[in-house]
Scaffold this active site. Structure first.
Site, PDB file in Angstrom:
ATOM      1  N   ALA A  15       0.806  -1.215   0.000  1.00  0.00           N
ATOM      2  CA  ALA A  15       0.000   0.000   0.000  1.00  0.00           C
ATOM      3  C   ALA A  15       0.842   1.269   0.000  1.00  0.00           C
ATOM      4  CB  ALA A  15      -0.920   0.001   1.216  1.00  0.00           C
ATOM      5  N   SER A  17       4.523   1.086  -0.938  1.00  0.00           N
ATOM      6  CA  SER A  17       5.656   0.936  -1.852  1.00  0.00           C
ATOM      7  C   SER A  17       5.505  -0.337  -2.654  1.00  0.00           C
ATOM      8  CB  SER A  17       6.989   0.921  -1.085  1.00  0.00           C
ATOM      9  OG  SER A  17       7.117  -0.252  -0.303  1.00  0.00           O
ATOM     10  N   GLY A  18       6.207  -0.365  -3.778  1.00  0.00           N
ATOM     11  CA  GLY A  18       6.283  -1.569  -4.581  1.00  0.00           C
ATOM     12  C   GLY A  18       7.722  -1.994  -4.709  1.00  0.00           C
ATOM     13  N   HIS A 236      -3.011 -12.266  -4.055  1.00  0.00           N
ATOM     14  CA  HIS A 236      -3.221 -11.470  -2.844  1.00  0.00           C
ATOM     15  C   HIS A 236      -1.959 -11.618  -2.008  1.00  0.00           C
ATOM     16  CE1 HIS A 236      -5.672 -10.647   1.069  1.00  0.00           C
ATOM     17  NE2 HIS A 236      -4.907  -9.631   0.719  1.00  0.00           N
ATOM     18  N   ASP A 237      -1.339 -10.513  -1.636  1.00  0.00           N
ATOM     19  CA  ASP A 237      -0.042 -10.599  -0.969  1.00  0.00           C
ATOM     20  C   ASP A 237      -0.088 -11.419   0.313  1.00  0.00           C
ATOM     21  OD1 ASP A 237      -1.440  -8.671   0.492  1.00  0.00           O
ATOM     22  OD2 ASP A 237      -0.038  -7.043   0.061  1.00  0.00           O
ATOM     23  N   THR A 238      -1.246 -11.431   0.989  1.00  0.00           N
ATOM     24  CA  THR A 238      -1.344 -12.251   2.198  1.00  0.00           C
ATOM     25  C   THR A 238      -1.311 -13.734   1.861  1.00  0.00           C
ATOM     26  OG1 THR A 238      -2.678 -10.503   3.199  1.00  0.00           O
ATOM     27  CG2 THR A 238      -2.645 -12.618   4.314  1.00  0.00           C
ATOM     28  N   GLY A 402       6.772  -7.070   7.377  1.00  0.00           N
ATOM     29  CA  GLY A 402       7.581  -5.945   7.854  1.00  0.00           C
ATOM     30  C   GLY A 402       7.651  -5.816   9.356  1.00  0.00           C
TER      31      GLY A 402
END
Length: 482
Positions: A15, A17-18, A236-238, A402
């Site tokens: 949300a 950074s990429g 989905h990143d999760t 993170g």
């Protein structure tokens, strides 16, 4: 199974950074390198809050150019948001940001047609005001939606631009509130009753499915030598992060930390009871037919917004100062939607403490400690309630993402849960992305083998619970009475 080392590009969009990460994997090794990182700065236009998806795509191309030779590309991102395409396949406007207020009050309109209990029984998705279903109902009268011929979720949109082929990846589709987690297909009845045209969505595809080859123009712009396949991952990143949890058995909980905290269990089947709905747990789909049974918690967004408000002080010094503040002096509900919007976060946290009759934190260190204590308390509540609702006990909590870099948060979570916490890997979403690509190309084995490889090759830190459990119970009781 191949013993050769292969290279995979993991496009991982968060949300704020990429990044394009390069994973080098073999049966016995797993390394991750950052090729390129770029900001993700939403833009507030006169129409509302929008994603600058063209800048994100430019960052992806720059990252692939920096990557060098790769055997495959995979893309994951945040959930629920989408882009609309016209009949020529061109993007119609910038995608709306999930924090845009257009969905305010929409859920109540949806429930008037499909009551909340029926909606949960059909889709298993927790209430969140920004779910794709509510976004589509909010956009029902818009010219853009009326003109659209195709809807692509964010990672599928980027994949389309890279390859020219369309698809809707299932783990991300399961966050739309338009998927039945039992059939792993569209919830046709829900869509029909609410007037959602499922023909807008491209055909479903699953992690491991081919997603096309990089277009000749993309190869030219990035300097890559084709053919380079794009492999469908848990987009989905999760879903990608959970795939990289270094668990050695089934009795574990996970907390995927970052802007959000996603805390829960990996199950074989959804939990669709009324008790589960009342507790606001979600049933999202994961790798290999699994269900990610979890709760969304506001996460480190609370601290990120405060740090921005304070002018970006040194985070290490701030956390050291917070560690010296008395524990559990004040706590807030880290799942409260009052903290969803950006801006004035320190003031809103102070107000919440004042209104609940608790001491009001004033200094950055006091507010930071309030946030971290509150997050740990929310983690404990989610882990405990998930075990009870799913009848699935756990012996350890894995923190990935993170937040693993925040030792104070990890220790407080162990203390609150009364369970050991294993922290790492920090780049779990990118690693899960790489591992699905590597498995698809015959380099690694099943899901257990993937997790074993993470456990053997990535740095992990274990935190044992400390302190008095009664203090956490008292804080929870205090919050419940507020």
């Amino acid at each position: 199974m191949s013993t050769a080392v292969k290279s995979y590009a993991a496009v991982d969009l968060g949300a704020s950074s990429g990044r394009v990460m390069i994973g080098r994997a073999s049966r016995d090794s797993l390394e991750l390198f950052e090729a390129h990182r770029f900001p993700n700065r939403p833009v507030r236009t006169p129409e509302g809050l929008r994603w600058d998806v063209l800048a994100l795509y430019a960052g992806v191309l720059d990252g692939l150019k920096a990557a060098g030779r790769v055997d495959s590309v995979g893309i994951d991102s945040w959930a629920v948001d989408y882009g609309l395409l016209d009949a020529d396949g061109a993007l119609i406007g910038n995608p709306v940001h999930y924090r845009d207020p257009r969905t305010d009050g929409v859920a109540e309109k949806v429930w008037a047609t499909v009551p909340a209990a029926e909606l949960y029984a059909a889709t298993g998705l927790q209430y969140a005001p920004f779910n794709t279903l509510y976004q589509l109902v909010a956009a029902r009268s818009s010219a853009q939606l009326a003109y659209a011929k195709r809807l692509l979720l964010i990672p599928d949109l980027l994949s389309y631009w890279l390859t020219g082929e369309v698809g809707t990846e299932l783990t991300n589709a399961s966050t739309t509130q338009l998927i039945d987690p039992r059939t792993r297909d569209w919830a046709y009845g829900v869509a029909e009753r609410l007037g959602v045209d499922l023909e807008l969505f491209a055909p479903l595809r699953r992690p491991g499915d081919p997603a096309g080859l990089l277009r000749p123009r993309v190869l030219e712009e990035t300097g890559l030598t084709g053919p380079v396949p794009v492999t469908t991952v848990g987009s989905h990143d999760t879903a990608s992060a959970v795939a990289a949890v270094p668990a050695t058995g089934e009795r574990f909980a996970y907390i995927c930390t970052g802007t959000w905290s996603l805390a829960g269990l990996e199950l074989d089947a959804p939990v669709l009871t009324e008790e589960s709905r009342a507790a606001n747990f979600t049933n999202e789909l994961g790798l290999d037919g699994t269900v990610r049974y979890l709760r969304n918690i506001m996460g480190l967004w609370l601290l990120q917004e405060c740090v921005r408000d304070w002018g970006d002080p040194d985070l290490g010094e701030l956390l050291r100062a917070a560690a010296g503040v008395p524990a559990l002096r004040s706590v807030v509900d880290a799942g409260d939607s009052a903290f969803l919007a950006p801006g004035r976060m320190p003031e809103r946290i102070a107000t919440a403490c004042r209104e609940s009759g608790q001491p009001v934190p004033s200094s950055p260190a006091e507010i930071t400690r309030c946030i971290l204590d509150s997050l740990a308390l929310a983690h404990q509540r989610a882990v405990a309630e998930a075990q009870a609702l799913a009848d699935h006990p756990v012996d350890v909590v894995h923190i990935v993402g993170g937040g693993t870099r925040n030792a104070l948060l990890c220790q407080l979570t162990a203390d609150a849960c009364g369970l050991p916490v294993v922290a790492g890997p920090a780049e779990a979403a990118a690693l899960g992305n790489v591992l699905v690509q590597a498995r698809t190309h015959g380099v690694v084995g099943d899901r257990a083998s993937m997790r074993g490889l993470v456990a053997r090759t990535q740095p992990l830190t274990r935190y044992e619970p400390q302190g008095d459990p009664a203090a956490w119970r008292a804080a929870e009781d205090r919050l419940a009475r507020a």
